[in-house]
Motif scaffolding. Structure first.
Motif, PDB file in Angstrom:
ATOM      1  N   MET A   1       0.963  -1.491  -0.269  1.00 37.02           N
ATOM      2  CA  MET A   1       0.048   0.039  -0.136  1.00 37.02           C
ATOM      3  C   MET A   1       0.964   1.437   0.212  1.00 37.02           C
ATOM      4  N   THR A   2       0.441   2.395  -0.684  1.00 34.19           N
ATOM      5  CA  THR A   2       1.210   3.268  -0.812  1.00 34.19           C
ATOM      6  C   THR A   2       0.802   4.862  -0.409  1.00 34.19           C
ATOM      7  N   LEU A   3       1.238   5.105   0.021  1.00 30.25           N
ATOM      8  CA  LEU A   3       0.316   7.070  -0.323  1.00 30.25           C
ATOM      9  C   LEU A   3       0.312   7.666  -0.600  1.00 30.25           C
ATOM     10  N   THR A   4      -0.644   8.361  -1.157  1.00 34.66           N
ATOM     11  CA  THR A   4      -0.327   9.898  -1.960  1.00 34.66           C
ATOM     12  C   THR A   4      -0.162  10.876  -1.232  1.00 34.66           C
ATOM     13  N   ALA A   5       0.266  12.054  -1.393  1.00 35.58           N
ATOM     14  CA  ALA A   5       0.693  12.860  -0.860  1.00 35.58           C
ATOM     15  C   ALA A   5      -0.312  13.755  -0.129  1.00 35.58           C
ATOM     16  N   SER A   6      -1.469  14.070  -0.389  1.00 34.42           N
ATOM     17  CA  SER A   6      -2.661  14.168   0.190  1.00 34.42           C
ATOM     18  C   SER A   6      -2.652  13.525   1.623  1.00 34.42           C
ATOM     19  N   GLN A   7      -2.263  11.905   1.263  1.00 34.16           N
ATOM     20  CA  GLN A   7      -2.386  11.735   2.439  1.00 34.16           C
ATOM     21  C   GLN A   7      -1.459  11.456   3.290  1.00 34.16           C
ATOM     22  N   LYS A   8      -0.675  11.633   3.419  1.00 40.78           N
ATOM     23  CA  LYS A   8       0.780  11.478   4.279  1.00 40.78           C
ATOM     24  C   LYS A   8       0.727  13.083   4.701  1.00 40.78           C
ATOM     25  N   LYS A   9       0.034  14.197   4.259  1.00 37.81           N
ATOM     26  CA  LYS A   9       0.286  15.393   4.844  1.00 37.81           C
ATOM     27  C   LYS A   9      -1.154  15.279   6.380  1.00 37.81           C
ATOM     28  N   GLN A  10      -1.954  14.419   5.580  1.00 34.95           N
ATOM     29  CA  GLN A  10      -3.372  14.570   6.430  1.00 34.95           C
ATOM     30  C   GLN A  10      -2.717  14.151   7.278  1.00 34.95           C
ATOM     31  N   TYR A  11      -2.255  12.661   7.213  1.00 33.61           N
ATOM     32  CA  TYR A  11      -1.371  12.266   8.491  1.00 33.61           C
ATOM     33  C   TYR A  11      -0.323  12.378   9.218  1.00 33.61           C
ATOM     34  N   ARG A  12       0.230  13.385   8.864  1.00 30.10           N
ATOM     35  CA  ARG A  12       1.842  13.955   8.894  1.00 30.10           C
ATOM     36  C   ARG A  12       1.105  15.289  10.306  1.00 30.10           C
ATOM     37  N   ALA A  13      -0.470  15.551  10.220  1.00 32.12           N
ATOM     38  CA  ALA A  13      -0.933  16.395  10.382  1.00 32.12           C
ATOM     39  C   ALA A  13      -1.321  15.758  12.048  1.00 32.12           C
ATOM     40  N   ILE A  14      -2.213  14.187  11.705  1.00 29.59           N
ATOM     41  CA  ILE A  14      -2.575  13.894  12.786  1.00 29.59           C
ATOM     42  C   ILE A  14      -1.538  13.785  14.098  1.00 29.59           C
ATOM     43  N   ALA A  15      -0.002  13.205  13.512  1.00 25.09           N
ATOM     44  CA  ALA A  15       0.746  13.188  14.124  1.00 25.09           C
ATOM     45  C   ALA A  15       1.045  14.014  14.942  1.00 25.09           C
ATOM     46  N   HIS A  16       1.364  15.786  14.150  1.00 29.21           N
ATOM     47  CA  HIS A  16       1.517  16.368  14.698  1.00 29.21           C
ATOM     48  C   HIS A  16       1.886  16.426  16.461  1.00 29.21           C
TER      49      HIS A  16
ATOM     50  N   ASP B   1      -8.108  -3.323  11.483  1.00 24.42           N
ATOM     51  CA  ASP B   1      -9.170  -3.939  11.099  1.00 24.42           C
ATOM     52  C   ASP B   1     -10.671  -4.050  11.184  1.00 24.42           C
ATOM     53  N   LYS B   2     -10.290  -3.139  12.710  1.00 21.22           N
ATOM     54  CA  LYS B   2     -11.117  -3.363  13.482  1.00 21.22           C
ATOM     55  C   LYS B   2     -10.624  -2.401  14.973  1.00 21.22           C
ATOM     56  N   PRO B   3     -10.804  -0.669  14.154  1.00 19.31           N
ATOM     57  CA  PRO B   3      -9.809  -0.119  14.699  1.00 19.31           C
ATOM     58  C   PRO B   3     -11.470  -0.007  16.060  1.00 19.31           C
ATOM     59  N   ASN B   4      -9.907   0.576  17.738  1.00 16.25           N
ATOM     60  CA  ASN B   4     -10.728   0.797  18.592  1.00 16.25           C
ATOM     61  C   ASN B   4     -10.620   2.033  19.092  1.00 16.25           C
ATOM     62  N   PRO B   5     -12.362   3.136  18.476  1.00 14.02           N
ATOM     63  CA  PRO B   5     -12.219   4.448  18.225  1.00 14.02           C
ATOM     64  C   PRO B   5     -11.994   5.672  19.461  1.00 14.02           C
ATOM     65  N   LYS B   6     -11.559   4.145  20.758  1.00 16.63           N
ATOM     66  CA  LYS B   6     -11.174   4.883  22.069  1.00 16.63           C
ATOM     67  C   LYS B   6      -9.277   5.035  22.290  1.00 16.63           C
ATOM     68  N   LEU B   7      -9.566   4.039  21.160  1.00 17.46           N
ATOM     69  CA  LEU B   7      -7.609   4.462  21.042  1.00 17.46           C
ATOM     70  C   LEU B   7      -6.762   4.603  20.198  1.00 17.46           C
ATOM     71  N   SER B   8      -7.337   4.781  18.596  1.00 17.40           N
ATOM     72  CA  SER B   8      -7.205   4.682  17.062  1.00 17.40           C
ATOM     73  C   SER B   8      -7.259   6.175  17.405  1.00 17.40           C
ATOM     74  N   ASN B   9      -5.607   6.672  16.625  1.00 17.48           N
ATOM     75  CA  ASN B   9      -5.298   8.462  16.400  1.00 17.48           C
ATOM     76  C   ASN B   9      -5.954   8.939  14.874  1.00 17.48           C
ATOM     77  N   LEU B  10      -6.342   8.159  14.300  1.00 18.92           N
ATOM     78  CA  LEU B  10      -6.927   8.496  12.953  1.00 18.92           C
ATOM     79  C   LEU B  10      -8.714   8.480  13.262  1.00 18.92           C
ATOM     80  N   LEU B  11      -8.777   7.568  14.139  1.00 22.37           N
ATOM     81  CA  LEU B  11     -10.250   8.248  14.212  1.00 22.37           C
ATOM     82  C   LEU B  11     -10.670   9.180  15.062  1.00 22.37           C
TER      83      LEU B  11
END
Length: 100
Positions: A1-16, A89-99
């Motif tokens: 799986m590869t990430l697009t530039a916009s996806q990377k930007k979004q993930y970098r913003a979340i991880a900041h 596969d089944k993210p935990n909404p309380k722990l996931s940094n993406l949700l």
């Protein structure tokens, strides 16, 4: 799986605002470290890893090995910090940094 530039930007913003969960030291990658890294990726999906090695090439090698062994994707690597992603596969909404 590869990430697009916009996806990377979004993930970098979340991880900041995240702090590193795992620190890889002089001893390198051990089974305990891999178990903890897999647990963190299962729980949080997107994490920061600190690689406390001085040599740039060694840090790149360790980061590549971590991604291969955990089947994760490197989002970004700056200095001694790497942002790693592995969708659950089944993210935990309380722990996931993406949700959050």
């Amino acid at each position: 799986m590869t990430l697009t530039a916009s996806q990377k930007k979004q993930y970098r913003a979340i991880a900041h605002d995240l702090n590193p969960i795992i620190t890889v030291g002089d001893k390198g990658i051990s089974t305990g470290l891999l178990q903890e890294l897999n647990r963190a990726l299962d729980d949080h999906e997107l994490i920061k890893v600190k690689i406390a090695l001085n040599d740039r090439d060694d840090r790149a090698t360790v980061t590549e090995d971590l991604c291969k062994q955990t089947k994760a994707i490197l989002v970004q690597s700056i200095g001694k910090i790497a942002i790693i992603l592995r969708r659950a596969d089944k993210p935990n909404p309380k722990l996931s940094n993406l949700l959050r």
